[in-house]
Design an enzyme around this catalytic site. Structure first.
Site, PDB file in Angstrom:
ATOM      1  N   HIS A  53       0.537  -1.140  -0.374  1.00 47.38           N
ATOM      2  CA  HIS A  53      -0.290   0.275   0.204  1.00 47.38           C
ATOM      3  C   HIS A  53       1.055   1.217  -0.084  1.00 47.38           C
ATOM      4  O   HIS A  53       1.632   1.267   0.584  1.00 47.38           O
ATOM      5  CB  HIS A  53      -0.898  -0.124   1.175  1.00 47.38           C
ATOM      6  CG  HIS A  53      -2.006  -1.254   0.606  1.00 47.38           C
ATOM      7  ND1 HIS A  53      -3.374  -0.997   0.931  1.00 47.38           N
ATOM      8  CD2 HIS A  53      -0.942  -2.275   1.719  1.00 47.38           C
ATOM      9  CE1 HIS A  53      -3.369  -2.495   0.960  1.00 47.38           C
ATOM     10  NE2 HIS A  53      -2.629  -2.917   1.600  1.00 47.38           N
ATOM     11  N   ASP A  59       3.691  -5.282   2.407  1.00 46.69           N
ATOM     12  CA  ASP A  59       2.225  -4.696   2.467  1.00 46.69           C
ATOM     13  C   ASP A  59       2.412  -2.937   2.919  1.00 46.69           C
ATOM     14  O   ASP A  59       1.711  -2.104   2.403  1.00 46.69           O
ATOM     15  CB  ASP A  59       1.742  -5.703   3.576  1.00 46.69           C
ATOM     16  CG  ASP A  59       0.198  -5.349   4.050  1.00 46.69           C
ATOM     17  OD1 ASP A  59      -0.999  -5.034   3.335  1.00 46.69           O
ATOM     18  OD2 ASP A  59      -0.897  -6.046   5.113  1.00 46.69           O
ATOM     19  N   GLU A  71      -7.660 -12.165   5.392  1.00 42.59           N
ATOM     20  CA  GLU A  71      -6.743 -12.163   6.938  1.00 42.59           C
ATOM     21  C   GLU A  71      -6.362 -12.086   8.178  1.00 42.59           C
ATOM     22  O   GLU A  71      -5.941 -12.595   8.450  1.00 42.59           O
ATOM     23  CB  GLU A  71      -6.136 -10.376   6.398  1.00 42.59           C
ATOM     24  CG  GLU A  71      -5.202  -9.329   7.559  1.00 42.59           C
ATOM     25  CD  GLU A  71      -4.888  -8.001   6.963  1.00 42.59           C
ATOM     26  OE1 GLU A  71      -5.993  -7.440   5.785  1.00 42.59           O
ATOM     27  OE2 GLU A  71      -4.066  -7.057   7.108  1.00 42.59           O
TER      28      GLU A  71
HETATM   29  N1  HPA Z   1      -5.204  -4.787   4.979  1.00 44.25           N
HETATM   30  C1  HPA Z   1      -6.517  -3.657   4.966  1.00 44.25           C
HETATM   31  N2  HPA Z   1      -5.770  -2.564   5.197  1.00 44.25           N
HETATM   32  C2  HPA Z   1      -5.618  -2.493   5.090  1.00 44.25           C
HETATM   33  C3  HPA Z   1      -3.698  -3.096   4.953  1.00 44.25           C
HETATM   34  C4  HPA Z   1      -4.157  -4.482   5.352  1.00 44.25           C
HETATM   35  O1  HPA Z   1      -3.426  -5.474   5.311  1.00 44.25           O
HETATM   36  N3  HPA Z   1      -2.878  -2.174   4.371  1.00 44.25           N
HETATM   37  C5  HPA Z   1      -3.405  -1.383   4.289  1.00 44.25           C
HETATM   38  N4  HPA Z   1      -4.457  -1.186   4.116  1.00 44.25           N
HETATM   39 ZN    ZN Z   2      -2.631  -4.670   2.106  1.00 46.18          ZN
END
Ligand code: HPA
Ligand code: ZN
Length: 346
Positions: A26, A285, A207
């Site tokens: 991100h 991430d 996740e």
């Molecule tokens: N998960 C969900 N949304 C997110 C993440 C993540 O790991 N990182 C940035 N936005």
């Molecule tokens: Zn992510």
């Protein structure tokens, strides 16, 4: 493919040196505290932390939401096209240092348009950095627009409409933010529309959320890759489906550690995913928040779980296989990967 035996003490250097693609980053999560403070100063934005050190000390997360609260606060300093360019450029230079040759970069436009920043400002700044990465760094980079799943599907449709004048500047769409309580099916219609538009489709699923969310990401959203997906190991039937259909998982070990998805890196299930024949990849991430870029993820995870050079090759090759580049480019990167491995085996 069997690789020449590589002495264990050379594994860290091999992990650093091998060419790789990063598919789960991100861009707002690459914004380092130093840059947050610099942008806050130049844009006259107030932030509730006295220093870089105080901000870094606040990076102690207990779950996804505790991270997201601070991540959205950090992104509030991004105002101008230059800010978006500078953020992406800083990431791309780091990526080059980690031998990332291809990056598919998430961005969260709603985090910015909600504050009055124009879609054009966001996309142009990020896209200009991607173009410069190709010419100046030899890194190929593309953008993936993510919808925030804690907002409505209607708002996702509006975001898509706002972005379509810049359709040539992003290659796909994703789904991120708070997972539990916001299942993929909430976005079935907007993903169907994106599919008609020829956009690539990915989504965060599994996740923190249950395997059921991975199933619906596949069957209702028709995603080509699953972001994270680590909860899939709780469902043997889902594991078989992911293996059979060669659905890539973009795994982020240090993220999972920092957000308490696994108590220790030693407990991470990356090996289990690979052993089950899944196309797992390693990614960072939100590297500015989780204590490391992609090579830190490789090094720490290999150290903690004892993965081998063969598995390093597999993970790097998976990253190219899973990327949205033409088959001929995948082949070229695999040849480069084999060259590096041959050098280390010699
Ligand atoms: N998960 C969900 N949304 C997110 C993440 C993540 O790991 N990182 C940035 N936005
Ligand atoms: Zn992510």
């Amino acid at each position: 493919m069997n690789k020449p035996a590589i002495p264990t003490q050379r594994l860290p250097e091999l992990l650093r040196r091998m060419p790789k693609a990063e598919l789960h980053i991100h861009i707002e999560g690459s914004l380092e505290p130093e840059l947050i403070f610099e942008m806050a100063r130049r844009n006259g934005v107030a932030i509730p932390y006295a220093s870089v050190e105080e901000l870094r000390r606040a990076y102690a997360f207990t779950n996804l939401q505790s991270f997201l609260d601070i991540y959205y606060a950090g992104a509030s300093v991004l105002i101008t096209e230059r800010d978006f360019f500078d953020m992406a450029w800083a990431y791309l230079e780091k990526a080059r240092g980690d031998n990332v040759v291809r990056a598919e970069i998430f961005f969260d436009p709603q985090t910015h348009t909600a504050r009055g920043v124009e879609m054009e400002t966001v996309i142009n700044g990020l896209h200009r950095a991607c173009e410069k990465a190709q010419t100046d760094l030899g890194v190929s980079a593309s953008l993936i627009l993510c919808f925030l799943r804690h907002l409505s599907e209607e708002e996702a449709f509006e975001t898509l409409e706002q972005a379509l004048p810049w359709r040539d500047k992003f290659i796909g769409v994703g789904l991120d933010s708070s997972e539990v309580g916001h299942p993929p099916e909430k976005f079935a219609r907007v993903f169907a529309r994106c599919r008609e538009l020829g956009l690539h489709l990915v989504a965060h699923a599994g996740e923190e959320g249950p395997p059921a969310y991975v199933w619906t990401a596949l069957d209702l959203l028709k995603v080509e890759r699953v972001d994270h997906g680590v909860q899939s190991s709780k469902d043997p039937q889902l594991m078989r489906r992911l293996a059979q259909d060669r659905i890539p998982l973009t795994v982020c070990p240090l993220s999972n550690l920092k957000l308490c998805v696994f108590p220790k890196l030693q407990d991470h299930n990356l090996r289990q995913l690979l052993d089950a024949g899944l196309m797992a990849t390693v990614n960072s991430d939100d590297p500015a928040y989780f204590g490391g870029y992609v090579n830190d993820n490789f090094l720490q995870t290999f150290e903690a779980t004892g993965l081998s050079a063969q598995q390093a090759w597999q993970l790097a090759n998976n990253s190219f296989e899973a990327s949205f580049i033409p088959a001929q480019e995948k082949r070229k990167y695999r040849e480069k990967l084999d060259e590096v491995f041959a050098e280390f085996g010699a």
